[in-house]
Write a protein that holds these residues in place. Structure first.
Motif, mmCIF file in Angstrom:
data_model
loop_
_atom_site.group_PDB
_atom_site.id
_atom_site.type_symbol
_atom_site.label_atom_id
_atom_site.label_comp_id
_atom_site.label_asym_id
_atom_site.label_seq_id
_atom_site.Cartn_x
_atom_site.Cartn_y
_atom_site.Cartn_z
ATOM 1 N N GLY A 2 16.192 15.845 -14.932
ATOM 2 C CA GLY A 2 15.636 14.575 -15.380
ATOM 3 C C GLY A 2 16.390 13.340 -14.932
ATOM 4 N N ALA A 3 17.343 13.478 -14.021
ATOM 5 C CA ALA A 3 18.119 12.329 -13.542
ATOM 6 C C ALA A 3 18.307 12.434 -12.033
ATOM 7 N N PHE A 4 18.406 11.297 -11.401
ATOM 8 C CA PHE A 4 18.733 11.261 -9.979
ATOM 9 C C PHE A 4 20.240 11.308 -9.845
ATOM 10 N N ALA A 5 20.733 12.180 -8.980
ATOM 11 C CA ALA A 5 22.175 12.352 -8.796
ATOM 12 C C ALA A 5 22.558 12.054 -7.355
ATOM 13 N N VAL A 6 23.694 11.350 -7.193
ATOM 14 C CA VAL A 6 24.213 11.027 -5.868
ATOM 15 C C VAL A 6 25.692 11.398 -5.843
ATOM 16 N N VAL A 7 26.073 12.227 -4.879
ATOM 17 C CA VAL A 7 27.482 12.583 -4.696
ATOM 18 C C VAL A 7 28.088 11.577 -3.724
ATOM 19 N N VAL A 8 29.162 10.911 -4.165
ATOM 20 C CA VAL A 8 29.824 9.893 -3.361
ATOM 21 C C VAL A 8 31.173 10.443 -2.905
ATOM 22 N N HIS A 9 31.373 10.495 -1.598
ATOM 23 C CA HIS A 9 32.628 10.990 -1.026
ATOM 24 C C HIS A 9 33.576 9.814 -0.799
ATOM 25 N N LEU A 32 14.438 7.317 -1.367
ATOM 26 C CA LEU A 32 14.757 6.346 -0.333
ATOM 27 C C LEU A 32 15.365 5.080 -0.934
ATOM 28 N N SER A 33 14.792 4.585 -2.011
ATOM 29 C CA SER A 33 15.292 3.365 -2.639
ATOM 30 C C SER A 33 16.722 3.537 -3.133
ATOM 31 N N LEU A 34 17.005 4.667 -3.755
ATOM 32 C CA LEU A 34 18.351 4.926 -4.263
ATOM 33 C C LEU A 34 19.350 5.123 -3.121
ATOM 34 N N ARG A 35 18.932 5.818 -2.072
ATOM 35 C CA ARG A 35 19.809 6.022 -0.914
ATOM 36 C C ARG A 35 20.178 4.679 -0.272
ATOM 37 N N VAL A 36 19.207 3.811 -0.082
ATOM 38 C CA VAL A 36 19.471 2.500 0.514
ATOM 39 C C VAL A 36 20.375 1.678 -0.396
ATOM 40 N N TYR A 37 20.096 1.697 -1.700
ATOM 41 C CA TYR A 37 20.903 0.923 -2.650
ATOM 42 C C TYR A 37 22.378 1.350 -2.605
ATOM 43 N N VAL A 38 22.633 2.650 -2.691
ATOM 44 C CA VAL A 38 24.013 3.151 -2.730
ATOM 45 C C VAL A 38 24.724 2.887 -1.408
ATOM 46 N N PRO A 60 0.800 -1.229 0.000
ATOM 47 C CA PRO A 60 0.000 0.000 0.000
ATOM 48 C C PRO A 60 0.832 1.279 0.000
ATOM 49 N N TYR A 61 2.153 1.172 0.129
ATOM 50 C CA TYR A 61 2.991 2.358 0.169
ATOM 51 C C TYR A 61 3.539 2.669 -1.223
ATOM 52 N N PRO A 62 3.512 3.920 -1.633
ATOM 53 C CA PRO A 62 4.035 4.261 -2.960
ATOM 54 C C PRO A 62 5.553 4.143 -3.022
ATOM 55 N N ALA A 103 33.927 0.413 2.842
ATOM 56 C CA ALA A 103 34.129 0.983 4.181
ATOM 57 C C ALA A 103 34.847 2.329 4.076
ATOM 58 N N GLY A 104 34.381 3.306 4.812
ATOM 59 C CA GLY A 104 34.995 4.630 4.824
ATOM 60 C C GLY A 104 34.404 5.588 3.797
ATOM 61 N N TRP A 105 33.676 5.093 2.819
ATOM 62 C CA TRP A 105 33.031 5.944 1.828
ATOM 63 C C TRP A 105 31.670 6.357 2.365
ATOM 64 N N TRP A 106 31.168 7.494 1.905
ATOM 65 C CA TRP A 106 29.820 7.905 2.267
ATOM 66 C C TRP A 106 29.206 8.685 1.115
ATOM 67 N N ALA A 107 27.888 8.754 1.105
ATOM 68 C CA ALA A 107 27.172 9.418 0.014
ATOM 69 C C ALA A 107 26.163 10.407 0.575
ATOM 70 N N ARG A 108 25.972 11.478 -0.138
ATOM 71 C CA ARG A 108 24.925 12.440 0.211
ATOM 72 C C ARG A 108 23.579 11.850 -0.196
ATOM 73 N N ASP A 109 22.518 12.460 0.278
ATOM 74 C CA ASP A 109 21.190 12.033 -0.133
ATOM 75 C C ASP A 109 21.003 12.321 -1.617
ATOM 76 N N PRO A 110 20.286 11.466 -2.321
ATOM 77 C CA PRO A 110 20.060 11.691 -3.756
ATOM 78 C C PRO A 110 19.288 12.989 -4.009
ATOM 79 N N SER A 111 19.526 13.567 -5.164
ATOM 80 C CA SER A 111 18.779 14.743 -5.599
ATOM 81 C C SER A 111 18.271 14.473 -7.010
ATOM 82 N N TYR A 112 17.303 15.256 -7.426
ATOM 83 C CA TYR A 112 16.747 15.100 -8.774
ATOM 84 C C TYR A 112 17.069 16.362 -9.563
#
Length: 132
Positions: free
Chosen positions: A76-83, A52-58, A45-47, A64-73
């Motif tokens: 027309g594309a979802f973007a994730v900055v990976v540190h 959230l799905s992309l954040r969990v996947y990444v 029942p949840y859309p 270990a030691g890497w981290w990512a910012r929350d995805p942005s749109y």
């Protein structure tokens, strides 16, 4: 302001308000109301939440030691900055290729394009665009 005790006569005696409430009919279901769509228990029942799905996947796939910012749109594309940590050695752009979702991933059912942007040694590197 005065409060009054409400009592109801029952069978020759007096019963307090709580007992009178217990004698009422049970609440009816809201299922038949036109403003509420029917919910099938066999369907989630949840859309779908692409952020959230992309954040969990990444975050599940980062070394270990890497981290990512929350995805942005953006555009027309979802973007994730990976540190990437300073101590890591290698090509950050090619490391992003390993983070792309595989073609059979369920992310591709709702997401068309994912852009992974490495941030390494205090500067951005060329991004990798992942497509199905």
């Amino acid at each position: 302001m005065m409060l009054a005790l409400v009592v109801a006569p029952v069978g020759g005696g007096v019963v307090g308000f709580g007992a009178a409430m217990a004698q009422q009919a049970p609440m009816q279901s809201l299922e038949g109301l036109p403003a509420r769509p029917p919910v099938d228990p066999d369907v989630d029942p949840y859309p779908f939440d692409p952020f959230l799905s992309l954040r969990v996947y990444v975050r599940q796939r980062l070394p270990a030691g890497w981290w990512a910012r929350d995805p942005s749109y953006e555009a027309g594309a979802f973007a994730v900055v990976v540190h990437i940590p300073e101590s890591w050695r290698g090509n950050p752009t090619s490391a992003m290729l390993r983070l792309c979702p595989e073609p059979s991933s369920t992310l591709w059912e709702r997401i068309q394009v994912v852009e992974l942007r490495p941030f390494y040694r205090q500067s951005p590197w060329p991004a990798v665009t992942c497509r199905r």
